[in-house]
Each structure stands twice: as structure tokens, then as C-alpha cells.
Design a protein around this motif. Structure first.
Motif, PDB file in Angstrom:
ATOM      1  N   TYR A  85       2.325   5.568  -1.214  1.00  0.00           N
ATOM      2  CA  TYR A  85       2.761   6.360  -2.365  1.00  0.00           C
ATOM      3  C   TYR A  85       2.246   5.743  -3.662  1.00  0.00           C
ATOM      4  CZ  TYR A  85       5.890   9.323   0.360  1.00  0.00           C
ATOM      5  OH  TYR A  85       6.389  10.228   1.249  1.00  0.00           O
ATOM      6  N   LEU A 145       7.789  -0.380   8.080  1.00  0.00           N
ATOM      7  CA  LEU A 145       7.309   0.998   7.964  1.00  0.00           C
ATOM      8  C   LEU A 145       7.460   1.515   6.533  1.00  0.00           C
ATOM      9  CD1 LEU A 145       6.345   3.621   9.386  1.00  0.00           C
ATOM     10  CD2 LEU A 145       8.723   4.111   9.923  1.00  0.00           C
ATOM     11  N   LEU A 146       8.634   1.247   5.936  1.00  0.00           N
ATOM     12  CA  LEU A 146       8.867   1.714   4.562  1.00  0.00           C
ATOM     13  C   LEU A 146       7.942   1.003   3.577  1.00  0.00           C
ATOM     14  CD1 LEU A 146      12.755   2.171   4.363  1.00  0.00           C
ATOM     15  CD2 LEU A 146      10.996   3.903   4.665  1.00  0.00           C
ATOM     16  N   LEU A 163       4.810   2.828   3.607  1.00  0.00           N
ATOM     17  CA  LEU A 163       4.983   4.087   2.882  1.00  0.00           C
ATOM     18  C   LEU A 163       4.924   3.872   1.374  1.00  0.00           C
ATOM     19  CD1 LEU A 163       7.752   6.128   4.680  1.00  0.00           C
ATOM     20  CD2 LEU A 163       5.363   6.697   4.340  1.00  0.00           C
TER      21      LEU A 163
END
Lengths: 306, 358
Positions: free
Chosen positions: A286, A278-279, A282
Motif C-alpha cells: 500500500y 502478512l500485514l 500489505l
């Protein structure tokens, strides 16, 4: 004032105390600023440590983890179905939220008269941005899942997420539409273009990089949202790949949530691995937003310099 | 270019001019529709929550009463709801006092505020008044990452690190000295120490604790305080600072007595925003603080917030029409009203600080 008091005021003792106070204060401020940093490092180190432990202690096949569906047996459980469900959510959310948000931003910047209705819309935006995400989940649960009888499907989850991110995209869009110089619009009008031609062919393309950046950041928020999806009635166990927008589903965050509540310790390790995935999504989003911003910032700069 | 006007360019004649005007009007209406959706959303939230909550209180939804002629029966009184001290709508002997979960929410909110407000304000002062531009440009985005991390990750962090390492550690340290010293000290202040020690010892630090919830929510709301406060501090004109320096003030005095008071409405707005986020925070408090609706001030106890109740009900599939399902909306309505009033207050404060210096 007497000379004696003036002498006291300027004496070395006071100065030294002042200097000491200043140093202590400075130190306190630095320490406070470091608190957030320390927590961030701890959090990331913990997730990495837990997933490394899981990889070492249990024989986890990474490829299987990334592609398989979840299972009640930890050894076979994978994250693949949740990744696909999250991608579906992103596409549907982006589609719905983008149209509404850009439309609203264009109206407010280019068309809205200065009256009470406009002020109401603007005040309401500030309010919507502060509504807890779980409340959007409740709204969709009552209206769409139950009253409209659609059930807990991906589309219902996407509607909840779209409502959640619309205010974020609107704020970003308003900013970048406002940043388009008035002279560009005037130039277009001077060529005989109508208002809508100017907006669509001149203003929107100029503002698009900023709008896209805002949209990506908003989607980054949506991809990690758990509470609205749980309220909508997401399955907590993704045992099959979602077949489309009308399938029931478990997205990445809800699958992670489910795994943290399993008794088998191996599931907690899988949750940590899920968080890493998940990170990674992200960070990718970003990075993309940052790239877009940087790339078009320089272009925009050259325009305003002309 | 050709002298012939291009068709559809809007200047080729009365007919297409009229068509262009018509198109502009349609576009305008469509865009207004998009803007109207945002207002409709707010109205829909309020109506839907209210409609479903009505069934909880009066036994029928307002919409059903209007269209199907269902009659209202008062099932749960507002007095019972707002003043009762036991919350268990799903229990075999149900209780409908919302106070314990309101208390849980308040405890987390106040606790998180005690973490994020001082730390966030100090960070903002550092970024605005002390840090070099380079440090500021590096530190600010890093801190903002804190607000961008999904709350479920904070929840996991609370379960896998904060509770076992930190909270357990503090609890063991606190309980043991007080517990062992109880006999020797208790005769001095029996009324004060005994309940305290008993409370501490009685609290078994399990998987959940209020303290872990406070720590994670406090941490994730730091950037809301520091970022917005810093913007407010940056908006304070340099003339004010220079005037103070000219009078012999030190940097510390300028920070605390000039910048802080001058930026106060913007700073308060950031506090309200952070507290409002803490009220609505869901996953981190659910995973860290737990599901036990309890009126307790012990930071090592398990508690339940309003949002945690919503999650606990939705997790086990709650059937439509049951009192549990209806209670979701009563709690949701209360949550919505709470955050709505915070948002209005935040908006008022923000407007004040913008008027002053811009």
C-alpha cells in the motif's frame, strides 16, 4: 392560514425539538462512523496482543520463524517456505494478469468500436469483479489441476489469483489510459506516428504510473487470498521450500489457516505472528502504491496545466 | 531534422506503410484477444461448473456423454437437491438437500446486511453531509482499510477475540437470566418462552457461532456501503439541498428527505454489492461460523455456509470422481448463479444513478 397556526409553527418549542432532533441525528451518525474505526483498532490490537503473548510465553526464535519451513512440531515450525511460495505466486500472478489486463484496457480505450461486442465485454467485466474468489479456485481445480493433470502446483494457484485480479487491474488501467489527454495523442499523430507507435511510446508511458499503482493494489488483494488456494488443493503444511512454479506449496494465508486449526496452543500464536508478517507485506505494498500515486500525480498535474 | 523519412516510421513509402498497417492490425487483434479472455473466463466458469455438476445430478459429465458416449442416469433429483433439509453428501447415509447450507449463507448475508447497511449508510451520510473536508479525507481511507484486510485475518479475529469475549459474554448474559426466570414467567407464555430459553441454553457456545460470522462479515462490508453510497450522495446536485434549506428545512431533514431519496439507486447498488460480497465470503465465515449444516435461527449456533462446505471438502483432499467432489461443483454453480444475478441487479441500479446526475 390563520395567524394562530403560523404562530404555532414558529413557536420556540418546535425549534427546540428540531434542534434536539438534529443533535441526536448528528450523534448517531458520528457513532456509526466510529463503529468501523473501533473494529479496526480492536482487530489490529488483538493480532498484536496475540503475537506478543506468543513471543512471551513460548521461546520463539524470530529468525528461525522467518526462515524455517513449517513443521508438525510447533517449536520448530517456521514461515519461510510460505513467504517464498507467496513471492512466487506474486511474480507469476503479476506476469500473467498484467499482460492480459493492460491489453484488455488498451483495446477498450483505444481500439474498441462502439458495438454490442464491446458492451458485452464491459458488462462482463463488472460481472467478473463480483465473482466470489472461491469460484475461481473451483474453475482452476477442475480445469487445470485435475482435467489437465497439472496437480496442485504454484502455477495453478497463480492462475486462479491472476483470473481474480485481472478485472481490478483493468479498471485501474482504463482510468489512467483515459486520463492521458487527447492533445498528447494528436501531437504524436501529427509527427507521423502510427496508432500503435502512439499507444506504445506515448500513451502507455504516460499511463504507466497509474497502471502500476492499480497492479500493486490488486496484488495486495491477491497476497491475502486464501479460499482459491485451498480450492486448488494447496498443501496445508509447507514442509519444504518450493523449488519453482511446478512445486506444491503452502502460501502465507493458507499456512496461517492451517496453524489456527492445530490443537497445540503455540500454533495459534504462530498464526498471529504469521498475520503480522502478512500485514507487513500489505502495508509495504500500500505504501509503495501510495508513493507512486503521489509522485506521479504532481507530474500529471503539470502536464494538464500546460 | 533530416528530410529523409526514417525507415519504419510509417510514412517512408507504400511498402512500409502497408507493413505498418499490417502491424497495427496484428496489434489490434492481439489486444482484442486479451479482452476476449475476460469473456472466455466467464463462459469457462459456467461450462466447467455445469459440466462437473452434471455428473453429480446425472452420473456423467456432459463432456463425457458427448465424446465417450457415457449415458445419463438420474442419481439425484433437483427436487431432492433444492428442497431436502439435510445436507451430508459425504456421510455414510448421504443426504443431498442443499437447503441447510443455503440457509447458512442467507443467515450470514442477512445478518451482515443488518450490520453493514445501517452503519454504512449512516457513515456515508456523515461523510457526505456533516463531516468537514479534513475529517472526511482522513476517515474515508481508514474505513477503506477494512475492505483491504485479508479475510483470513477477520477469521482469526473471530476465533481469538469475538467468539470468546463478545459472543460468549452475550450468550452467558442472555442464557442465565432467562434460564433462572423460566419458572416464574413460563406460565404466562409457555409456548413462546420455553423453546426460546431451551434453544438458548441448548446452544453451547463453542468455537463457532453464526453471530461471530455476522459481525466480521458485516464489518468488512461497511466500506462497500459507505464508499459507494457516499459517491452517490456527492453526485446529488447542491441546488436540491439549497432549495430545501431555502424552504426552511434543517440539516437533518435535508439529509433524510432530500439527499437520501435523491441518491437512492446508487445507495441500493451499494447494498447489493455488499450483500453479494457476503454471499461469496469464504474464510471469515468458515473460521467464525463453522461446519455444521443446520437449519437454525439461533445466533449462537454453529452453521455452515455454501462456501464453508466447499472449503471443508477441499481441505480434506477429496478424490476426483467421488460424489463429494461432484457436489463441490453443484454448490459452486448455485453460488455462481446467486452472485451473478446480484451483480446484474447491481449493474442496472448503478447505471440508473449515473444517468440521473452525470
Amino acid at each position: 392560514m390563520s395567524t394562530k397556526r403560523a404562530g404555532e409553527f414558529l413557536s420556540d418549542i418546535d425549534l427546540r425539538r428540531e434542534k434536539f432532533r438534529n443533535r441526536v441525528f448528528h450523534g448517531l451518525l458520528v457513532a456509526a462512523s466510529l463503529f468501523g474505526l473501533v473494529m479496526l483498532v480492536l482487530l489490529i490490537a488483538d493480532v498484536i496482543w496475540q503475537s506478543a503473548q506468543a513471543l512471551l510465553n513460548y521461546d520463539i526464535d524470530l529468525w528461525n520463524f522467518l526462515t524455517a519451513t513449517s513443521s508438525s512440531r510447533a517449536g520448530q515450525a517456521g514461515f519461510g517456505a510460505s513467504i517464498i511460495a507467496s513471492l512466487w505466486l506474486m511474480v507469476l500472478t503479476a506476469g500473467m494478469a498484467f499482460v492480459i489486463a493492460v491489453g484488455c484496457a488498451l483495446y477498450l480505450v483505444e481500439y474498441a468500436p462502439e458495438n454490442r461486442t464491446t458492451r458485452l465485454i464491459e458488462a462482463n467485466l463488472a460481472n467478473l469483479a463480483g465473482v466470489p474468489s472461491i469460484v475461481y479456485g473451483l474453475l482452476v481445480l477442475a480445469l487445470i489441476v485435475n482435467d489437465a493433470g497439472m496437480g496442485s502446483i504454484i502455477l495453478a494457484g497463480a492462475i486462479a489469483l491472476a483470473l481474480l485480479v485481472v478485472p481490478i487491474i483493468i479498471v485501474a488501467s482504463i482510468e489512467s489510459i483515459r486520463a492521458v489527454p487527447e492533445s498528447v495523442r494528436d501531437g504524436s499523430y501529427a509527427m507521423g506516428a502510427t496508432k500503435w507507435q502512439t499507444v506504445r511510446q506515448v500513451v502507455l508511458p504516460k499511463a504507466m504510473p497509474g497502471i502500476l499503482t492499480g497492479t500493486i493494489l490488486a496484488l495486495a488483494r491477491a497476497i491475502g487470498e486464501t479460499a482459491p488456494l485451498i480450492m486448488v488443493g494447496t498443501m496445508l503444511h509447507a514442509t519444504r521450500y518450493p523449488s519453482g512454479p511446478f512445486a506444491s506449496f503452502s502460501a502465507m494465508p493458507t499456512q496461517i489457516y492451517n496453524w489456527t486449526y492445530q490443537a497445540d496452543r503455540m500454533f495459534n500464536g504462530l498464526a498471529a505472528l504469521g498475520i503480522v508478517v502478512l500485514l507487513t507485506f500489505l502495508v509495504g505494498m500500500y505504501a509503495l502504491a501510495g508513493y507512486l500515486r503521489k509522485r506521479y500525480e504532481t507530474d500529471g498535474g503539470s502536464i494538464s496545466n500546460v | 531534422m533530416s528530410t529523409e523519412p526514417q525507415s519504419g516510421s510509417g510514412i517512408s513509402g507504400d511498402d512500409s506503410l502497408e507493413a505498418a498497417h499490417e502491424k497495427n492490425r496484428r496489434v489490434r487483434r492481439a489486444l482484442f484477444g486479451c479482452a476476449a479472455i475476460t469473456v472466455v473466463t466467464t463462459v469457462a466458469i459456467f461450462l466447467v461448473l455445469f459440466d462437473n455438476a452434471a455428473q453429480y445430478f446425472f452420473g456423467a459429465r456432459i463432456s463425457e456423454a458427448l465424446f465417450d458416449g457415457d449415458s445419463f442416469i438420474r442419481t439425484i433429483t433437483f427436487t431432492e437437491f433444492l428442497t431436502g433439509t439435510r445436507w451430508a453428501p459425504d456421510h455414510s447415509t448421504p443426504a443431498h438437500g442443499v437447503l441447510p447450507i443455503v440457509w447458512g449463507t442467507l443467515a450470514i448475508t442477512i445478518g451482515a446486511g443488518m450490520v453493514s447497511i445501517p452503519i454504512g449508510t449512516a457513515t456515508a451520510l456523515y461523510l457526505s453531509e456533516y463531516a468537514t473536508t479534513g475529517t472526511r479525507n482522513r476517515l474515508k481511507p481508514i474505513l477503506e482499510i477494512l475492505a483491504g484486510i485479508p479475510t483470513i485475518v477477520y477469521g482469526y479475529f473471530a476465533i481469538s477475540f469475538l467468539t470468546p469475549v463478545l459472543v460468549d459474554g452475550i450468550a452467558t448474559y442472555l442464557v442465565n437470566p432467562v434460564g433462572q426466570g423460566l419458572d416464574s414467567v413460563s406460565h404466562l407464555a409457555p409456548g413462546l418462552l420455553e423453546p426460546l430459553a431451551a434453544g438458548m441454553m441448548g446452544a453451547s457456545v463453542g468455537r463457532y457461532s453464526m453471530l461471530a460470522g455476522i459481525l466480521v462479515v458485516g464489518t468488512m462490508t461497511i466500506p462497500m456501503v459507505s464508499s459507494i453510497s457516499e459517491d452517490a450522495m456527492q453526485a446529488v446536485p447542491d441546488e436540491l439541498r439549497n432549495g430545501a434549506y431555502a424552504l426552511g428545512a434543517t440539516k437533518y431533514q435535508v439529509s433524510l428527505r432530500i439527499v437520501l431519496p435523491a441518491a437512492v439507486s446508487g445507495i441500493f447498488a451499494s447494498y447489493i454489492l455488499a450483500l453479494s460480497r457476503a454471499i461469496g465470503e469464504t474464510m471469515a465465515v468458515t473460521m467464525a461460523a463453522g461446519f455444521n449444516a443446520k437449519l437454525t435461527a439461533n445466533p449462537f449456533d454453529e452453521i455452515m455456509t455454501m462456501t464453508a462446505y466447499l472449503v471443508s471438502m477441499a481441505r480434506g483432499t477429496t478424490a476426483v470422481g467421488t460424489i463429494e467432489y461432484q457436489s463441490l461443483f453443484a454448490v459452486g454453480l448455485l453460488l455462481f448463479i446467486l452472485t451473478l444475478s446480484m451483480n446484474v441487479l447491481n449493474d442496472l441500479l448503478k447505471r440508473r444513478f449515473q444517468e440521473e446526475y452525470r
